[in-house]
Design a protein around this motif. Sequence first.
Motif, short mmCIF file in Angstrom:
data_model
loop_
_atom_site.label_atom_id
_atom_site.label_comp_id
_atom_site.label_asym_id
_atom_site.label_seq_id
_atom_site.Cartn_x
_atom_site.Cartn_y
_atom_site.Cartn_z
N LYS A 65 0.83 -1.19 0.00
CA LYS A 65 0.00 0.00 0.00
C LYS A 65 0.87 1.25 0.00
O LYS A 65 0.57 2.23 -0.68
N ASP A 66 1.97 1.22 0.78
CA ASP A 66 2.88 2.35 0.83
C ASP A 66 3.51 2.61 -0.53
O ASP A 66 3.74 3.75 -0.91
N GLU A 67 3.78 1.52 -1.25
CA GLU A 67 4.37 1.67 -2.59
C GLU A 67 3.39 2.38 -3.51
O GLU A 67 3.78 3.24 -4.29
N ARG A 68 2.11 2.02 -3.39
CA ARG A 68 1.10 2.67 -4.23
C ARG A 68 0.99 4.15 -3.88
O ARG A 68 0.86 5.00 -4.76
N ASP A 69 1.05 4.46 -2.58
CA ASP A 69 0.98 5.85 -2.16
C ASP A 69 2.18 6.63 -2.68
O ASP A 69 2.03 7.78 -3.11
N ALA A 70 3.34 6.02 -2.62
CA ALA A 70 4.54 6.68 -3.13
C ALA A 70 4.42 6.91 -4.62
O ALA A 70 4.78 7.98 -5.13
N GLU A 71 3.90 5.90 -5.32
CA GLU A 71 3.72 6.04 -6.76
C GLU A 71 2.70 7.13 -7.06
O GLU A 71 2.88 7.92 -7.99
N ALA A 72 1.63 7.18 -6.26
CA ALA A 72 0.61 8.20 -6.48
C ALA A 72 1.17 9.58 -6.23
O ALA A 72 0.89 10.52 -6.98
N ALA A 73 2.00 9.72 -5.21
CA ALA A 73 2.61 11.01 -4.91
C ALA A 73 3.56 11.42 -6.03
O ALA A 73 3.61 12.59 -6.42
N GLU A 74 4.32 10.46 -6.53
CA GLU A 74 5.23 10.76 -7.63
C GLU A 74 4.46 11.16 -8.87
O GLU A 74 4.83 12.10 -9.57
N ALA A 75 3.39 10.46 -9.13
CA ALA A 75 2.59 10.77 -10.30
C ALA A 75 1.95 12.14 -10.16
O ALA A 75 1.89 12.91 -11.13
N GLU A 76 1.53 12.48 -8.97
CA GLU A 76 0.92 13.79 -8.74
C GLU A 76 1.96 14.89 -8.90
O GLU A 76 1.69 15.92 -9.48
N GLY A 77 3.14 14.65 -8.38
CA GLY A 77 4.22 15.63 -8.50
C GLY A 77 4.68 15.79 -9.93
O GLY A 77 5.13 16.84 -10.35
N ALA A 78 4.59 14.76 -10.73
CA ALA A 78 5.04 14.82 -12.11
C ALA A 78 3.98 15.42 -13.01
O ALA A 78 4.19 15.56 -14.20
N GLY A 79 2.82 15.74 -12.48
CA GLY A 79 1.78 16.35 -13.27
C GLY A 79 0.88 15.32 -13.93
O GLY A 79 0.06 15.67 -14.75
N GLU A 80 1.03 14.06 -13.61
CA GLU A 80 0.20 13.02 -14.19
C GLU A 80 -1.12 12.96 -13.44
O GLU A 80 -1.19 13.25 -12.26
N GLU A 81 -2.14 12.53 -14.13
CA GLU A 81 -3.46 12.34 -13.52
C GLU A 81 -3.46 11.10 -12.67
O GLU A 81 -2.91 10.07 -13.06
N LEU A 82 -4.06 11.20 -11.50
CA LEU A 82 -4.23 10.02 -10.64
C LEU A 82 -5.52 9.32 -11.04
O LEU A 82 -6.49 9.95 -11.47
N SER A 83 -5.51 8.03 -10.87
CA SER A 83 -6.74 7.30 -11.12
C SER A 83 -7.72 7.67 -10.02
O SER A 83 -7.32 8.09 -8.93
N PRO A 84 -8.99 7.52 -10.28
CA PRO A 84 -9.98 7.87 -9.25
C PRO A 84 -9.76 7.11 -7.94
O PRO A 84 -9.94 7.67 -6.87
N GLN A 85 -9.35 5.84 -8.04
CA GLN A 85 -9.11 5.06 -6.82
C GLN A 85 -7.91 5.60 -6.05
O GLN A 85 -7.96 5.75 -4.83
N ASP A 86 -6.82 5.93 -6.77
CA ASP A 86 -5.64 6.47 -6.09
C ASP A 86 -5.94 7.84 -5.48
O ASP A 86 -5.47 8.16 -4.38
N ALA A 87 -6.70 8.64 -6.19
CA ALA A 87 -7.08 9.95 -5.67
C ALA A 87 -7.93 9.79 -4.41
O ALA A 87 -7.74 10.52 -3.43
N ALA A 88 -8.85 8.83 -4.43
CA ALA A 88 -9.71 8.60 -3.27
C ALA A 88 -8.88 8.12 -2.08
O ALA A 88 -9.09 8.54 -0.94
N VAL A 89 -7.90 7.23 -2.34
CA VAL A 89 -7.04 6.74 -1.27
C VAL A 89 -6.21 7.89 -0.69
O VAL A 89 -6.09 8.04 0.53
N ALA A 90 -5.68 8.73 -1.57
CA ALA A 90 -4.87 9.85 -1.11
C ALA A 90 -5.72 10.82 -0.30
O ALA A 90 -5.28 11.32 0.75
N MET A 91 -6.93 11.08 -0.76
CA MET A 91 -7.81 12.00 -0.03
C MET A 91 -8.23 11.40 1.31
O MET A 91 -8.33 12.12 2.31
#
Length: 109
Positions: free
Chosen positions: A2-28
């Motif tokens: 799960k931490d790996e997914r969060d790290a990937e989501a944070a990297e994707a967000e920082g790189a300007g990439e769109e998060l998937s709705p599930q990743d965005a929901a998890v982050a929120m």
Amino acid sequence: MKDERDAEAAEAEGAGEELSPQDAAVAMAKELASKEAENKALYDQLLRMKAEFENYRKRVDREKPDWYRLGAAGVLAKLLPLFDLLRHAHQEIQADHSETPLAKGMDAI
């Protein structure tokens, strides 16, 4: 995992990439949980400070009469030597049986 997914989501967000709705929901959800925990900690701190202040106020109210008594005793202790000097001076002037302005002033005091 799960931490790996969060790290990937944070990297994707920082790189300007769109998060998937599930990743965005998890982050929120994580952000909401962290804000709720912070809010709870601050509320607990507020309640403790309020209780400490109430205890302080009650203690001050209990001790206030003692402060007045000690203050009055301190003033009287400083005035007693002056009172003794004036009393002795008055006795000396009355022993002379004089009616000088000094004697009248000492009588007034």
